[in-house]
Design a protein around this motif. Structure first.
Motif, PDB file in Angstrom:
ATOM      1  N   VAL A 157     -27.221-110.706  51.580  1.00 44.49           N
ATOM      2  CA  VAL A 157     -28.575-110.782  52.132  1.00 44.49           C
ATOM      3  C   VAL A 157     -29.449-109.730  51.468  1.00 44.49           C
ATOM      4  N   ALA A 158     -30.693-110.101  51.168  1.00 39.85           N
ATOM      5  CA  ALA A 158     -31.646-109.126  50.623  1.00 39.85           C
ATOM      6  C   ALA A 158     -33.051-109.458  51.089  1.00 39.85           C
ATOM      7  N   GLN A 159     -33.851-108.408  51.294  1.00 42.29           N
ATOM      8  CA  GLN A 159     -35.284-108.524  51.501  1.00 42.29           C
ATOM      9  C   GLN A 159     -35.976-107.621  50.499  1.00 42.29           C
ATOM     10  N   ARG A 160     -37.082-108.103  49.951  1.00 39.55           N
ATOM     11  CA  ARG A 160     -37.788-107.308  48.958  1.00 39.55           C
ATOM     12  C   ARG A 160     -38.193-105.949  49.529  1.00 39.55           C
ATOM     13  N   GLY A 161     -37.783-104.895  48.822  1.00 38.71           N
ATOM     14  CA  GLY A 161     -38.125-103.543  49.221  1.00 38.71           C
ATOM     15  C   GLY A 161     -37.245-102.960  50.311  1.00 38.71           C
ATOM     16  N   ARG A 162     -36.229-103.717  50.767  1.00 38.75           N
ATOM     17  CA  ARG A 162     -35.393-103.249  51.876  1.00 38.75           C
ATOM     18  C   ARG A 162     -33.905-103.224  51.531  1.00 38.75           C
ATOM     19  N   GLY A 163     -33.562-103.417  50.270  1.00 40.19           N
ATOM     20  CA  GLY A 163     -32.174-103.331  49.862  1.00 40.19           C
ATOM     21  C   GLY A 163     -31.418-104.624  50.068  1.00 40.19           C
ATOM     22  N   ALA A 164     -30.134-104.587  49.733  1.00 38.54           N
ATOM     23  CA  ALA A 164     -29.265-105.755  49.797  1.00 38.54           C
ATOM     24  C   ALA A 164     -27.940-105.372  50.432  1.00 38.54           C
ATOM     25  N   THR A 165     -27.311-106.338  51.085  1.00 33.85           N
ATOM     26  CA  THR A 165     -26.029-106.091  51.753  1.00 33.85           C
ATOM     27  C   THR A 165     -25.044-107.207  51.454  1.00 33.85           C
ATOM     28  N   LEU A 166     -23.772-106.888  51.553  1.00 31.20           N
ATOM     29  CA  LEU A 166     -22.666-107.846  51.524  1.00 31.20           C
ATOM     30  C   LEU A 166     -21.870-107.644  52.792  1.00 31.20           C
ATOM     31  N   ASN A 167     -21.840-108.670  53.631  1.00 31.93           N
ATOM     32  CA  ASN A 167     -21.168-108.588  54.927  1.00 31.93           C
ATOM     33  C   ASN A 167     -21.595-107.343  55.701  1.00 31.93           C
ATOM     34  N   GLY A 168     -22.891-107.048  55.614  1.00 33.01           N
ATOM     35  CA  GLY A 168     -23.471-105.955  56.379  1.00 33.01           C
ATOM     36  C   GLY A 168     -23.404-104.590  55.729  1.00 33.01           C
ATOM     37  N   GLU A 169     -22.704-104.468  54.600  1.00 43.43           N
ATOM     38  CA  GLU A 169     -22.576-103.181  53.920  1.00 43.43           C
ATOM     39  C   GLU A 169     -23.568-103.095  52.759  1.00 43.43           C
ATOM     40  N   ALA A 170     -24.233-101.956  52.637  1.00 44.64           N
ATOM     41  CA  ALA A 170     -25.234-101.780  51.588  1.00 44.64           C
ATOM     42  C   ALA A 170     -24.604-101.891  50.204  1.00 44.64           C
ATOM     43  N   LEU A 171     -25.336-102.527  49.293  1.00 47.03           N
ATOM     44  CA  LEU A 171     -24.852-102.737  47.929  1.00 47.03           C
ATOM     45  C   LEU A 171     -25.472-101.731  46.968  1.00 47.03           C
ATOM     46  N   ARG A 172     -24.684-101.335  45.979  1.00 48.09           N
ATOM     47  CA  ARG A 172     -25.171-100.504  44.886  1.00 48.09           C
ATOM     48  C   ARG A 172     -24.638-101.105  43.593  1.00 48.09           C
ATOM     49  N   ALA A 173     -25.554-101.560  42.751  1.00 49.81           N
ATOM     50  CA  ALA A 173     -25.178-102.266  41.532  1.00 49.81           C
ATOM     51  C   ALA A 173     -24.543-101.327  40.519  1.00 49.81           C
ATOM     52  N   SER A 174     -23.936-101.936  39.520  1.00 44.83           N
ATOM     53  CA  SER A 174     -23.337-101.192  38.415  1.00 44.83           C
ATOM     54  C   SER A 174     -24.330-100.206  37.811  1.00 44.83           C
ATOM     55  N   ARG A 175     -23.841 -99.019  37.472  1.00 44.66           N
ATOM     56  CA  ARG A 175     -24.660 -97.999  36.811  1.00 44.66           C
ATOM     57  C   ARG A 175     -24.142 -97.691  35.402  1.00 44.66           C
ATOM     58  N   ARG A 176     -23.432 -98.636  34.831  1.00 45.65           N
ATOM     59  CA  ARG A 176     -22.856 -98.417  33.514  1.00 45.65           C
ATOM     60  C   ARG A 176     -23.950 -98.167  32.477  1.00 45.65           C
ATOM     61  N   THR A 177     -23.684 -97.268  31.540  1.00 41.59           N
ATOM     62  CA  THR A 177     -24.651 -96.963  30.478  1.00 41.59           C
ATOM     63  C   THR A 177     -24.123 -97.297  29.087  1.00 41.59           C
ATOM     64  N   ARG A 178     -22.858 -97.656  28.974  1.00 43.89           N
ATOM     65  CA  ARG A 178     -22.263 -98.004  27.678  1.00 43.89           C
ATOM     66  C   ARG A 178     -21.991 -99.498  27.630  1.00 43.89           C
ATOM     67  N   PHE A 179     -22.523-100.172  26.615  1.00 41.32           N
ATOM     68  CA  PHE A 179     -22.368-101.618  26.513  1.00 41.32           C
ATOM     69  C   PHE A 179     -20.934-102.000  26.181  1.00 41.32           C
ATOM     70  N   ASP A 180     -20.331-101.323  25.225  1.00 38.80           N
ATOM     71  CA  ASP A 180     -18.951-101.596  24.839  1.00 38.80           C
ATOM     72  C   ASP A 180     -18.044-101.433  26.049  1.00 38.80           C
ATOM     73  N   GLY A 181     -17.260-102.460  26.356  1.00 39.86           N
ATOM     74  CA  GLY A 181     -16.357-102.404  27.493  1.00 39.86           C
ATOM     75  C   GLY A 181     -16.960-102.870  28.803  1.00 39.86           C
ATOM     76  N   ALA A 182     -18.208-103.334  28.786  1.00 41.79           N
ATOM     77  CA  ALA A 182     -18.847-103.812  30.007  1.00 41.79           C
ATOM     78  C   ALA A 182     -18.118-105.037  30.554  1.00 41.79           C
ATOM     79  N   ARG A 183     -18.054-105.119  31.873  1.00 46.03           N
ATOM     80  CA  ARG A 183     -17.369-106.221  32.556  1.00 46.03           C
ATOM     81  C   ARG A 183     -18.310-107.409  32.699  1.00 46.03           C
ATOM     82  N   VAL A 184     -17.815-108.592  32.324  1.00 49.00           N
ATOM     83  CA  VAL A 184     -18.624-109.804  32.395  1.00 49.00           C
ATOM     84  C   VAL A 184     -17.774-110.940  32.963  1.00 49.00           C
ATOM     85  N   PRO A 185     -18.280-111.694  33.951  1.00 52.96           N
ATOM     86  CA  PRO A 185     -17.539-112.844  34.464  1.00 52.96           C
ATOM     87  C   PRO A 185     -17.452-113.929  33.393  1.00 52.96           C
ATOM     88  N   ALA A 186     -16.245-114.259  32.967  1.00 48.49           N
ATOM     89  CA  ALA A 186     -16.085-115.215  31.870  1.00 48.49           C
ATOM     90  C   ALA A 186     -14.683-115.787  31.873  1.00 48.49           C
TER      91      ALA A 186
END
Length: 261
Positions: free
Chosen positions: A129-158
């Motif tokens: 669930v997400a509302q603009r400007g109010r964050g996002a949750t998964l099953n009620g828990e706040a989400l924090r997206a990936s903070r990776r800074t290196r492209f090599d080795g990045a995880r991708v669904p494939a």
């Protein structure tokens, strides 16, 4: 949108998701499947979910337009400030194969941007669930997206990687593009990127969820996504850790050049 209406949207999305779950082939229930076009399957469950959502959401916000994968488009939506953007079952292939990577995707778009997004994957027991400007949750828990800074080795669904992308790391890929984008929001993937035309209903809810979790979400050229457009399409989508966005855009350019040569 008042909180009480958000809860009503969540309830409606849960209702139709559970309705689909009761017919899911993984539970041994037969469904009717046909193809709208080549390699584009649809089932009677997609249509039933679409009809129910249109009735419930349409009554909830009568002034809103409607855009759904399973409803003939009506240009009347372009004159509306608000629009429901719905994919009744995103990941129909997984649904009909008895795999869990499908979800109901519901977004309310206001003035060309998603205001509210709900993504329900009942086979995975995941409610995003997400509302603009109010964050996002998964099953009620706040989400924090990936903070990776290196492209090599990045995880991708494939399921596999072309030669140009073999410096990346594969993770589980649900058929639903919305769920793949949501994986970035939950830091289970670092990037999702496509290099083809895609429809607004595929990504509207997930794009808001990822952005509210802190991911960068754009089209394949790195430009902001727009919604409630005449074509209801954008060329590609990127959802990734902010620190690798420029590298993702560059890689997509290199891939396009390789495909054209």
């Amino acid at each position: 949108m008042p909180a009480r209406n958000l809860e009503a949207v969540i309830a409606a999305t849960r209702e139709v998701g559970d309705m689909a779950m009761a017919r899911w082939r993984g539970e041994g229930q037969a469904i009717d499947v046909w193809h709208k076009s080549h390699d584009n399957p649809v089932s009677d469950v997609d249509l039933a979910v679409d009809a129910r959502l249109k009735a419930v959401l349409g009554a909830m916000v009568p002034e809103a337009g409607w855009l759904s994968e399973e409803t003939a488009d009506n240009a009347d939506r372009l004159s509306r400030r608000a629009m429901w953007c719905v994919d009744p079952i995103d990941g129909t292939r997984d649904f009909i194969r008895g795999r869990p990577g499908w979800a109901v995707s519901v977004a309310l778009v206001v003035d060309g941007a998603p205001e509210l997004g709900v993504l329900y994957a009942p086979a995975l027991d995941e409610l995003w669930v997400a509302q603009r400007g109010r964050g996002a949750t998964l099953n009620g828990e706040a989400l924090r997206a990936s903070r990776r800074t290196r492209f090599d080795g990045a995880r991708v669904p494939a399921d596999s990687l072309p030669r140009i992308d073999r410096d990346l790391v594969m993770v589980t890929k649900p058929n639903s593009i919305a769920l793949r984008i949501a994986l970035v929001a939950d830091d289970r993937a670092d990037l999702v990127a496509t290099l083809r035309w895609g429809f607004e209903w595929d990504v509207a809810a997930a794009a808001l969820i990822a952005a509210e979790a802190g991911a960068t979400v754009t089209d394949a050229f790195g430009a902001p996504l727009a919604f409630n457009t005449p074509r209801a399409q954008a060329f590609g989508v990127i959802a990734c850790a902010p620190g690798i966005h420029a590298a993702v855009v560059a890689r997509l350019h290199d891939r396009a050049v390789a495909l054209a040569s």
